[in-house]
Design a protein around this motif. Structure first.
Motif, mmCIF file in Angstrom:
data_model
loop_
_atom_site.group_PDB
_atom_site.id
_atom_site.type_symbol
_atom_site.label_atom_id
_atom_site.label_comp_id
_atom_site.label_asym_id
_atom_site.label_seq_id
_atom_site.Cartn_x
_atom_site.Cartn_y
_atom_site.Cartn_z
ATOM 1 N N VAL A 73 -38.799 -8.492 14.528
ATOM 2 C CA VAL A 73 -39.941 -8.784 13.253
ATOM 3 C C VAL A 73 -40.977 -7.647 13.406
ATOM 4 C CG1 VAL A 73 -41.994 -10.158 13.080
ATOM 5 C CG2 VAL A 73 -39.776 -11.186 13.684
ATOM 6 N N LYS A 74 -41.403 -7.129 14.317
ATOM 7 C CA LYS A 74 -42.200 -6.075 14.661
ATOM 8 C C LYS A 74 -41.497 -4.740 14.142
ATOM 9 C CE LYS A 74 -45.052 -3.324 17.633
ATOM 10 N NZ LYS A 74 -45.540 -2.934 19.153
ATOM 11 N N GLN A 75 -40.286 -4.378 14.222
ATOM 12 C CA GLN A 75 -39.679 -3.403 13.516
ATOM 13 C C GLN A 75 -39.558 -3.426 12.051
ATOM 14 O OE1 GLN A 75 -36.022 -3.076 15.713
ATOM 15 N NE2 GLN A 75 -36.787 -2.045 17.453
ATOM 16 N N HIS A 76 -39.237 -4.650 11.312
ATOM 17 C CA HIS A 76 -39.423 -4.788 10.088
ATOM 18 C C HIS A 76 -40.546 -4.935 9.539
ATOM 19 C CE1 HIS A 76 -38.555 -6.931 6.319
ATOM 20 N NE2 HIS A 76 -39.696 -7.656 6.557
ATOM 21 N N GLU A 77 -41.667 -5.239 10.161
ATOM 22 C CA GLU A 77 -42.942 -4.863 9.411
ATOM 23 C C GLU A 77 -43.614 -3.753 9.498
ATOM 24 O OE1 GLU A 77 -45.530 -7.679 11.709
ATOM 25 O OE2 GLU A 77 -45.027 -9.480 10.689
ATOM 26 N N SER A 78 -43.116 -2.714 10.472
ATOM 27 C CA SER A 78 -43.494 -1.380 10.601
ATOM 28 C C SER A 78 -42.693 -0.481 9.687
ATOM 29 C CB SER A 78 -43.464 -1.003 11.871
ATOM 30 O OG SER A 78 -42.387 -1.073 12.416
ATOM 31 N N TYR A 79 -41.796 -1.179 8.852
ATOM 32 C CA TYR A 79 -40.634 -0.355 8.094
ATOM 33 C C TYR A 79 -41.279 0.430 6.970
ATOM 34 C CZ TYR A 79 -36.471 1.218 5.213
ATOM 35 O OH TYR A 79 -35.822 1.913 4.320
ATOM 36 N N ILE A 80 -41.197 1.543 6.689
ATOM 37 C CA ILE A 80 -41.740 2.634 5.785
ATOM 38 C C ILE A 80 -40.915 2.289 4.406
ATOM 39 C CG2 ILE A 80 -42.790 4.514 4.850
ATOM 40 C CD1 ILE A 80 -44.360 3.208 7.435
ATOM 41 N N LEU A 81 -41.658 1.765 3.247
ATOM 42 C CA LEU A 81 -40.893 1.539 2.117
ATOM 43 C C LEU A 81 -40.683 3.107 1.473
ATOM 44 C CD1 LEU A 81 -42.546 -1.657 0.633
ATOM 45 C CD2 LEU A 81 -40.191 -1.391 1.627
ATOM 46 N N GLN A 82 -39.456 3.097 0.927
ATOM 47 C CA GLN A 82 -38.960 4.436 0.230
ATOM 48 C C GLN A 82 -38.395 4.214 -1.133
ATOM 49 O OE1 GLN A 82 -36.252 5.595 3.258
ATOM 50 N NE2 GLN A 82 -37.487 5.292 4.872
ATOM 51 N N PRO A 83 -38.302 4.916 -2.038
ATOM 52 C CA PRO A 83 -37.498 4.935 -3.290
ATOM 53 C C PRO A 83 -35.974 4.403 -3.087
ATOM 54 C CG PRO A 83 -38.870 6.982 -3.368
ATOM 55 C CD PRO A 83 -38.782 6.503 -1.908
ATOM 56 N N GLY A 84 -35.666 3.450 -3.920
ATOM 57 C CA GLY A 84 -34.289 2.907 -3.729
ATOM 58 C C GLY A 84 -34.015 1.981 -2.642
ATOM 59 N N GLY A 109 -41.882 5.431 -6.460
ATOM 60 C CA GLY A 109 -42.630 4.634 -5.181
ATOM 61 C C GLY A 109 -43.245 3.530 -5.630
ATOM 62 N N TYR A 110 -43.016 2.841 -6.871
ATOM 63 C CA TYR A 110 -43.407 1.701 -7.248
ATOM 64 C C TYR A 110 -42.741 0.575 -7.430
ATOM 65 C CZ TYR A 110 -47.498 4.782 -8.772
ATOM 66 O OH TYR A 110 -48.721 5.455 -8.864
ATOM 67 N N ILE A 111 -43.283 -0.766 -7.321
ATOM 68 C CA ILE A 111 -42.826 -2.018 -7.575
ATOM 69 C C ILE A 111 -43.691 -2.613 -8.886
ATOM 70 C CG2 ILE A 111 -41.700 -2.272 -5.327
ATOM 71 C CD1 ILE A 111 -43.879 -4.404 -4.663
ATOM 72 N N THR A 112 -42.918 -3.391 -9.658
ATOM 73 C CA THR A 112 -43.539 -4.187 -10.650
ATOM 74 C C THR A 112 -43.366 -5.736 -10.529
ATOM 75 O OG1 THR A 112 -43.259 -2.413 -12.132
ATOM 76 C CG2 THR A 112 -44.017 -4.513 -13.034
ATOM 77 N N LEU A 113 -44.573 -6.416 -10.577
ATOM 78 C CA LEU A 113 -44.609 -7.926 -10.483
ATOM 79 C C LEU A 113 -45.073 -8.646 -11.713
ATOM 80 C CD1 LEU A 113 -45.763 -8.662 -6.714
ATOM 81 C CD2 LEU A 113 -43.482 -8.751 -7.761
ATOM 82 N N PRO A 114 -44.480 -9.500 -12.211
ATOM 83 C CA PRO A 114 -45.130 -10.178 -13.266
ATOM 84 C C PRO A 114 -46.607 -10.402 -13.079
ATOM 85 C CG PRO A 114 -43.187 -11.393 -12.679
ATOM 86 C CD PRO A 114 -43.543 -10.306 -11.686
ATOM 87 N N LEU A 115 -47.515 -10.268 -14.212
ATOM 88 C CA LEU A 115 -48.998 -10.177 -14.284
ATOM 89 C C LEU A 115 -49.714 -9.471 -13.260
ATOM 90 C CD1 LEU A 115 -49.201 -14.344 -14.578
ATOM 91 C CD2 LEU A 115 -49.314 -12.587 -16.286
ATOM 92 N N LEU A 122 -44.760 3.594 -2.028
ATOM 93 C CA LEU A 122 -44.318 4.528 -1.364
ATOM 94 C C LEU A 122 -44.948 4.993 -0.020
ATOM 95 C CD1 LEU A 122 -42.098 6.909 -1.132
ATOM 96 C CD2 LEU A 122 -43.612 8.107 -2.698
ATOM 97 N N GLY A 123 -44.398 4.912 1.117
ATOM 98 C CA GLY A 123 -45.192 5.492 2.129
ATOM 99 C C GLY A 123 -45.930 4.369 3.225
ATOM 100 N N LEU A 124 -45.803 3.124 2.348
ATOM 101 C CA LEU A 124 -46.559 1.917 3.022
ATOM 102 C C LEU A 124 -45.528 1.133 3.824
ATOM 103 C CD1 LEU A 124 -48.840 0.930 0.060
ATOM 104 C CD2 LEU A 124 -49.418 2.447 2.121
ATOM 105 N N SER A 125 -45.911 0.478 4.935
ATOM 106 C CA SER A 125 -45.187 -0.207 5.818
ATOM 107 C C SER A 125 -45.300 -1.658 4.953
ATOM 108 C CB SER A 125 -45.737 -0.586 7.088
ATOM 109 O OG SER A 125 -47.146 -1.292 7.021
ATOM 110 N N VAL A 126 -44.186 -2.480 5.358
ATOM 111 C CA VAL A 126 -43.894 -3.662 4.863
ATOM 112 C C VAL A 126 -45.315 -4.494 5.159
ATOM 113 C CG1 VAL A 126 -42.605 -5.940 5.068
ATOM 114 C CG2 VAL A 126 -41.513 -3.697 5.116
ATOM 115 N N ARG A 127 -45.953 -4.407 6.314
ATOM 116 C CA ARG A 127 -46.976 -5.287 6.491
ATOM 117 C C ARG A 127 -48.044 -5.054 5.431
ATOM 118 N NH1 ARG A 127 -49.403 -6.032 12.230
ATOM 119 N NH2 ARG A 127 -47.674 -7.780 12.309
ATOM 120 N N GLU A 128 -48.276 -3.610 5.419
ATOM 121 C CA GLU A 128 -49.274 -3.141 4.486
ATOM 122 C C GLU A 128 -49.154 -3.726 3.128
ATOM 123 O OE1 GLU A 128 -50.668 1.075 6.518
ATOM 124 O OE2 GLU A 128 -48.685 1.189 5.250
#
Length: 244
Positions: A73-84, A109-115, A122-128
């Protein structure tokens, strides 16, 4: 005098009696040993595994090491998001307008959510990112929401080195980091070869389908006169050879 035959019979009688006592003693010892072993086998406190046995549980297969779920769980939360990267966003409580879903991190490095709209990850961890989305949803849409992100597909980020370096080829980004500079990458390929012109390094980059060429003077970077260049996944670094 006592007849010889009587003496002989007496000796034989004593010998037979001694032999019978010996056999009875052996039988008694054997019976005691059998009863002791049986009692130990029935005692639950003595139910230990044999040396070659593997103790298993409901969540560990025989022969495998137990998995520390807290570490995963800790490894997953600290994973840094990347393009793709592909991620699954779940928002609680459920709402017909504010929804998550399966989303791919764009090349910039972006995601889009409705509303909610477009969010830089980009460069942020899953937890962030979970914290950022929770704050955005809580601000305008839901009361005390919870956002959970699961990385469903990771991407291997790498750059390619060509030309006058000691170990040309692909260089993967260090795991868990979003930043990888030219000097850091050069150390991974063993540095320059003896014929390298360190003042002429070319970086070819794919910028939204268009080729972009950056030029670097590594001598100036090392001396502090030029800033180090941050590489992007897919960059091709070519080091020219010196003419002399």
């Amino acid at each position: 005098m006592i007849p010889f035959e009587s003496i002989r019979r007496g000796i034989l009688l004593k010998a037979g009696l001694a032999h019978a006592i010996y056999r009875a003693s052996i039988f008694a010892l054997l019976l005691f040993w059998i009863m002791s072993v049986s009692a130990l086998a029935d005692d639950p406190k003595m139910d230990y595994p044999l040396p070659d046995e593997t103790v298993t549980t409901d969540f560990v297969k025989a022969g495998e090491k137990p998995v520390n779920k807290a570490v995963l769980v800790k490894q997953h939360e600290s994973y840094i998001l990347q393009p793709g990267n592909r991620i699954k966003v779940t928002i609680y409580p459920e709402d017909e307008y504010i929804k998550g879903g399966d989303i791919e991190v764009s090349s910039d490095g972006y995601i889009t959510l409705p509303l909610v709209g477009k969010i830089q990850v980009l460069g942020l961890s899953v937890r962030e990112v979970e914290g950022t989305l929770t704050a955005l949803v809580d601000q305008d849409y839901l009361v005390n929401p919870e956002v959970v992100i699961e990385v469903t597909e990771q991407t291997e980020r790498e750059v390619m080195f060509l030309g006058a370096v000691k170990q040309p080829g692909a260089v993967p980004f260090p795991k868990g980091t979003a930043h990888f500079t030219l000097l850091q990458a050069l150390s991974e390929v063993g540095g320059f070869s003896d014929v390298a012109n360190i003042k002429k390094v070319k970086i070819v980059r794919d910028a939204n389908g268009e080729k972009q060429v950056l030029r670097a003077n590594v001598e100036a970077i090392i001396s502090g006169n030029d800033p180090d260049i941050e590489l992007q996944s897919g960059d091709i670094v070519h080091v020219a050879e010196s003419l002399f």
